[in-house]
Design an enzyme around this catalytic site. Structure first.
Site, PDB file in Angstrom:
ATOM      1  N   SER A 129      13.104  -2.124  37.976  1.00  0.00           N
ATOM      2  CA  SER A 129      14.144  -1.886  38.987  1.00  0.00           C
ATOM      3  C   SER A 129      13.460  -1.681  40.332  1.00  0.00           C
ATOM      4  CB  SER A 129      14.934  -0.627  38.625  1.00  0.00           C
ATOM      5  OG  SER A 129      15.766  -0.231  39.696  1.00  0.00           O
ATOM      6  N   TYR A 167      14.653   8.239  35.848  1.00  0.00           N
ATOM      7  CA  TYR A 167      14.953   6.802  35.917  1.00  0.00           C
ATOM      8  C   TYR A 167      13.856   6.070  36.696  1.00  0.00           C
ATOM      9  CZ  TYR A 167      17.494   2.428  36.489  1.00  0.00           C
ATOM     10  OH  TYR A 167      17.851   1.100  36.453  1.00  0.00           O
TER      11      TYR A 167
HETATM   12  N1  LIG Z   1      22.959  -2.308  37.204  1.00  0.00           N
HETATM   13  C1  LIG Z   1      21.978  -2.140  38.079  1.00  0.00           C
HETATM   14  O1  LIG Z   1      22.232  -1.941  39.297  1.00  0.00           O
HETATM   15  C2  LIG Z   1      20.543  -2.202  37.639  1.00  0.00           C
HETATM   16  C3  LIG Z   1      19.551  -2.196  38.648  1.00  0.00           C
HETATM   17  C4  LIG Z   1      18.208  -2.249  38.260  1.00  0.00           C
HETATM   18  C5  LIG Z   1      17.876  -2.300  36.930  1.00  0.00           C
HETATM   19  N2  LIG Z   1      18.856  -2.297  35.977  1.00  0.00           N
HETATM   20  C6  LIG Z   1      18.452  -2.323  34.571  1.00  0.00           C
HETATM   21  O2  LIG Z   1      19.044  -3.431  33.931  1.00  0.00           O
HETATM   22  C7  LIG Z   1      19.236  -3.122  32.547  1.00  0.00           C
HETATM   23  C8  LIG Z   1      20.675  -3.426  32.162  1.00  0.00           C
HETATM   24  O3  LIG Z   1      21.513  -2.621  32.974  1.00  0.00           O
HETATM   25  P1  LIG Z   1      23.079  -2.898  33.132  1.00  0.00           P
HETATM   26  O4  LIG Z   1      23.397  -2.572  34.530  1.00  0.00           O
HETATM   27  O5  LIG Z   1      23.440  -4.200  32.560  1.00  0.00           O
HETATM   28  O6  LIG Z   1      23.628  -1.696  32.223  1.00  0.00           O
HETATM   29  P2  LIG Z   1      24.953  -1.568  31.299  1.00  0.00           P
HETATM   30  O7  LIG Z   1      26.046  -2.443  31.805  1.00  0.00           O
HETATM   31  O8  LIG Z   1      25.190  -0.108  31.181  1.00  0.00           O
HETATM   32  O9  LIG Z   1      24.454  -2.165  29.907  1.00  0.00           O
HETATM   33  C9  LIG Z   1      23.407  -1.534  29.224  1.00  0.00           C
HETATM   34  C10 LIG Z   1      23.178  -2.240  27.914  1.00  0.00           C
HETATM   35  O10 LIG Z   1      22.119  -1.554  27.232  1.00  0.00           O
HETATM   36  C11 LIG Z   1      22.592  -1.175  25.945  1.00  0.00           C
HETATM   37  N3  LIG Z   1      21.961   0.086  25.540  1.00  0.00           N
HETATM   38  C12 LIG Z   1      21.921   1.254  26.218  1.00  0.00           C
HETATM   39  N4  LIG Z   1      21.289   2.188  25.491  1.00  0.00           N
HETATM   40  C13 LIG Z   1      20.927   1.582  24.330  1.00  0.00           C
HETATM   41  C14 LIG Z   1      20.260   2.018  23.167  1.00  0.00           C
HETATM   42  N5  LIG Z   1      19.822   3.294  23.028  1.00  0.00           N
HETATM   43  N6  LIG Z   1      20.053   1.136  22.160  1.00  0.00           N
HETATM   44  C15 LIG Z   1      20.494  -0.148  22.269  1.00  0.00           C
HETATM   45  N7  LIG Z   1      21.133  -0.625  23.349  1.00  0.00           N
HETATM   46  C16 LIG Z   1      21.355   0.241  24.361  1.00  0.00           C
HETATM   47  C17 LIG Z   1      24.099  -1.062  26.080  1.00  0.00           C
HETATM   48  O11 LIG Z   1      24.719  -1.345  24.838  1.00  0.00           O
HETATM   49  P3  LIG Z   1      25.338  -0.266  23.820  1.00  0.00           P
HETATM   50  O12 LIG Z   1      25.920   0.838  24.641  1.00  0.00           O
HETATM   51  O13 LIG Z   1      26.345  -1.082  23.062  1.00  0.00           O
HETATM   52  O14 LIG Z   1      24.182   0.155  22.972  1.00  0.00           O
HETATM   53  C18 LIG Z   1      24.394  -2.224  27.026  1.00  0.00           C
HETATM   54  O15 LIG Z   1      24.462  -3.425  26.301  1.00  0.00           O
HETATM   55  C19 LIG Z   1      18.845  -1.642  32.389  1.00  0.00           C
HETATM   56  O16 LIG Z   1      17.521  -1.559  31.903  1.00  0.00           O
HETATM   57  C20 LIG Z   1      18.922  -1.109  33.797  1.00  0.00           C
HETATM   58  O17 LIG Z   1      18.109   0.014  34.005  1.00  0.00           O
HETATM   59  C21 LIG Z   1      20.183  -2.252  36.305  1.00  0.00           C
END
Ligand SMILES: NC(=O)c1ccc[n+]([C@@H]2O[C@H](COP(=O)([O-])OP(=O)(O)OC[C@H]3O[C@@H](n4cnc5c(N)ncnc54)[C@H](OP(=O)(O)O)[C@@H]3O)[C@@H](O)[C@H]2O)c1
Length: 251
Positions: free
Chosen positions: A144, A157
């Protein structure tokens, strides 16, 4: 070694039930593509499986928690057996929680580290011997922009994402000579369940679909560390240089 074309791929994605992981799976789904999709919410994976199979992809869902090394390793190996190969593994599952330091409770911060750092290790490490045996492959993890500077309220984080980048940088030194590409993907803000709860402004926020396209392009180009959108490539050096008092506060 050139990365495999978008078709004829076997791709395993953690955190595929929502947000960026789901958008990646949607963007990849096509005849000739085999997808392994891991997350905890089985119902969401099943619905996604139906949609992606209707588009001609072969889909294998795995309901597991990335904090559990054995379960994730079994899923990666089962997917490799089912698909017959392993082109790309994307360790995408992650959570973002505030430190809530005034509560003095380490449990939420521990959970962030367990999911975002140990979860990446649990997802990618089992793929390494499989890719080595097949003569190459590609590993990717979600870092990130927040991994480039510690931010108030988001210590766990930011630390987790800095750890992912350093881990991937280290692994690359060992794995590139074996034909395994190693990429850290560093988005800015992306619309998803993770950011839906944020009450503060999120400059340059993009859709999960756009993030997926950026990620696929970076992977095809074999990038090592990829910051996106482009505005964030200007923000990162500023973020590193700016005095503490000018940093945004998230708690
Ligand atoms: N959104 C942003 O602005 C942003 C920015 C920078 C980086 N990121 C990174 O991008 C990645 C995806 O983020 P997102 O925004 O798409 O988040 P999201 O919409 O909250 O989705 C997160 C995904 O991870 C899964 N997950 C969470 N905890 C888990 C666990 N213990 N075991 C298995 N699966 C798990 C969730 O599925 P279940 O709940 O079904 O398990 C879901 O499919 C993350 O690593 C996040 O830190 C996001």
């Amino acid at each position: 070694m050139a990365p495999p074309a978008r078709s004829d791929r076997a791709v395993f994605i953690s955190g595929a039930s929502a947000g960026i992981g789901q958008a990646l799976a949607e963007a990849l789904a096509a005849p000739g593509v085999t997808l392994g999709l891991l997350a905890r919410r089985r119902d969401r994976l099943s619905a996604l499986q139906q949609r992606l199979e209707a588009r001609g992809a072969r889909v294998f869902p795995y309901s597991a928690d990335v904090r559990e090394a054995r379960a994730v390793g079994e899923a990666v190996r089962a997917f490799h057996r089912a698909a017959g190969r392993l082109s790309l593994v994307v360790a995408n599952a992650g959570i973002s929680e505030s430190d809530a330091l005034s509560r003095g409770d380490p449990s939420v911060m521990s959970d962030v580290i367990a999911t975002n750092v140990q979860g990446v290790i649990h997802t990618l490490a089992p793929a390494i011997p499989l890719m080595t045996a097949q003569g190459g492959g590609q590993l990717a993890a979600l870092g990130s922009v927040a991994g480039f500077r510690g931010l108030s309220g988001k210590g766990a984080y930011c630390a987790s994402k800095a750890a992912v980048k350093t881990l991937m940088d280290s692994w690359r030194l060992h794995l590139e000579p074996l034909g395994i590409r190693v990429t850290t993907l560093c988005p800015g803000w992306v619309h998803s369940e993770l950011t839906a709860k944020n009450p503060y402004p999120m400059p340059f926020i993009m859709s999960a679909e756009r993030a997926a396209q950026e990620i696929l392009r970076a992977l095809e180009q074999g990038r090592r560390t990829y910051v996106f959108p482009w505005q964030m490539r200007l923000v990162v050096p500023l973020l590193r240089a700016v005095p503490d008092r000018f940093l945004p506060k998230y708690e």
